[in-house]
Scaffold this motif. Structure first.
Motif, PDB file in Angstrom:
ATOM      1  N   THR A 117       0.835  -1.202   0.000  1.00  0.00           N
ATOM      2  CA  THR A 117       0.000   0.000   0.000  1.00  0.00           C
ATOM      3  C   THR A 117       0.866   1.246   0.000  1.00  0.00           C
ATOM      4  OG1 THR A 117      -1.760  -1.162   1.230  1.00  0.00           O
ATOM      5  CG2 THR A 117      -1.800   1.252   1.266  1.00  0.00           C
ATOM      6  N   VAL A 121       0.938   3.875  -3.232  1.00  0.00           N
ATOM      7  CA  VAL A 121       0.499   5.261  -3.045  1.00  0.00           C
ATOM      8  C   VAL A 121       1.647   6.231  -3.316  1.00  0.00           C
ATOM      9  CG1 VAL A 121      -0.329   6.953  -1.356  1.00  0.00           C
ATOM     10  CG2 VAL A 121      -1.350   4.676  -1.439  1.00  0.00           C
ATOM     11  N   TYR A 209     -10.010   9.184  -1.824  1.00  0.00           N
ATOM     12  CA  TYR A 209      -8.665   8.657  -1.612  1.00  0.00           C
ATOM     13  C   TYR A 209      -8.666   7.627  -0.479  1.00  0.00           C
ATOM     14  CZ  TYR A 209      -5.715  11.531  -4.680  1.00  0.00           C
ATOM     15  OH  TYR A 209      -5.088  12.089  -5.773  1.00  0.00           O
ATOM     16  N   ILE A 213      -7.811   3.724  -0.921  1.00  0.00           N
ATOM     17  CA  ILE A 213      -6.693   3.067  -0.236  1.00  0.00           C
ATOM     18  C   ILE A 213      -7.180   1.863   0.558  1.00  0.00           C
ATOM     19  CG2 ILE A 213      -4.991   3.354   1.616  1.00  0.00           C
ATOM     20  CD1 ILE A 213      -4.608   6.231   0.585  1.00  0.00           C
TER      21      ILE A 213
END
Length: 262
Positions: A117, A121, A209, A213
């Motif tokens: 992750t 990102v 966002y 995520i």
């Protein structure tokens, strides 16, 4: 309660020694492998704080560094248990209470999923070039090599597939970090990540966002679980490589494929 532990793979049918042995590396080499990973992770933290001591405190506000500290501590703890398994034939974790065994399992899930992750990102949203050699080394270490460590921890040990009930743990951790990020804004006056600023991006974009995520991390969990399933299937079911166990193993486990609920 026994059902709860079984759902989290804490039972005699789920060998804890799988965390501390490899299907391909003998115990002493596996121990050395983990020691090298651990040493590099510790050095990254030491060097980063030594060269930029002004950022030492604020780093704990960033999910990137919290995740990297998590990787480092997992490697330290696993190194100790791997040593005890190699030395005595039984990892210390195997004698610890079930709730600590459960937390170790969750810990493993976090360090094999969350680094992806962080990496996704950073390179997709946040990366805007390097500011110098140190900046390049630091960012590659915590935004690329972190995922490399996660991948190795999926491939090299004999770990079994993570249980589905670990997904809520990941959701809680991500939700908890949002609290850290907004506490940081309230107490130190800055947003750790620009997409968390509703005044800049708009509350709808910020929410998108966060949801993205969360959804992405859930998908990554499924991918990592699938990779572990594939590794178990290929190495144990097809190739019969069921583990390089400690010569002093006292669990009674033999090199016979275990039946895993994947």
């Amino acid at each position: 309660m026994s059902r709860f532990y079984e759902l989290n793979h804490i039972s005699p049918t789920h060998r804890q020694s799988r965390y501390f042995s490899s299907w391909i590396l003998p115990s002493p080499i596996f121990l050395a492998y983990r020691a090298l990973l651990c040493l590099y992770s510790v050095l990254v933290i030491i060097i980063a704080n030594a060269l930029r001591p002004d950022l030492a405190g604020t780093r704990f506000s960033y999910f990137t560094w919290l995740t990297y500290w998590g990787i480092t501590f997992y490697l330290l703890i696993s190194l100790a248990h791997t040593f005890s398994y190699w030395k005595y034939g039984k990892a210390w974790l195997e004698s610890w209470p079930k709730w600590l065994q459960l937390l170790h399992g969750v810990f493993y899930t976090t360090i094999t999923v969350l680094p992806w992750t962080v990496t996704a990102v950073y390179w997709a949203v946040l990366f805007d070039g390097f500011g110098g050699q140190y900046d390049a080394w630091s960012n590659i270490s915590v935004h690329a090599l972190n995922a490399g460590v996660a991948f190795l921890e999926v491939i090299i040990p004999r770990t079994e597939p993570m249980p589905w009930v670990h997904i809520p743990w990941l959701i809680v951790i991500l939700g908890g970090y949002l609290g850290v990020a907004y506490i940081t804004k309230s107490t130190q006056g800055f947003y750790t990540y620009s997409f968390l600023d509703p005044n800049s991006k708009g509350s709808g974009i910020t929410a998108a966002y966060c949801i993205g995520i969360l959804a992405g991390t859930t998908i990554l969990f499924c991918i990592v679980k699938g990779l572990v399933c594939l590794r178990v299937w290929v190495t144990e079911k097809k190739l019969g490589m069921n583990g390089k166990l400690s010569k002093k193993d006292v669990s009674g486990e033999t090199e016979v494929t275990e039946k895993l609920n994947v």
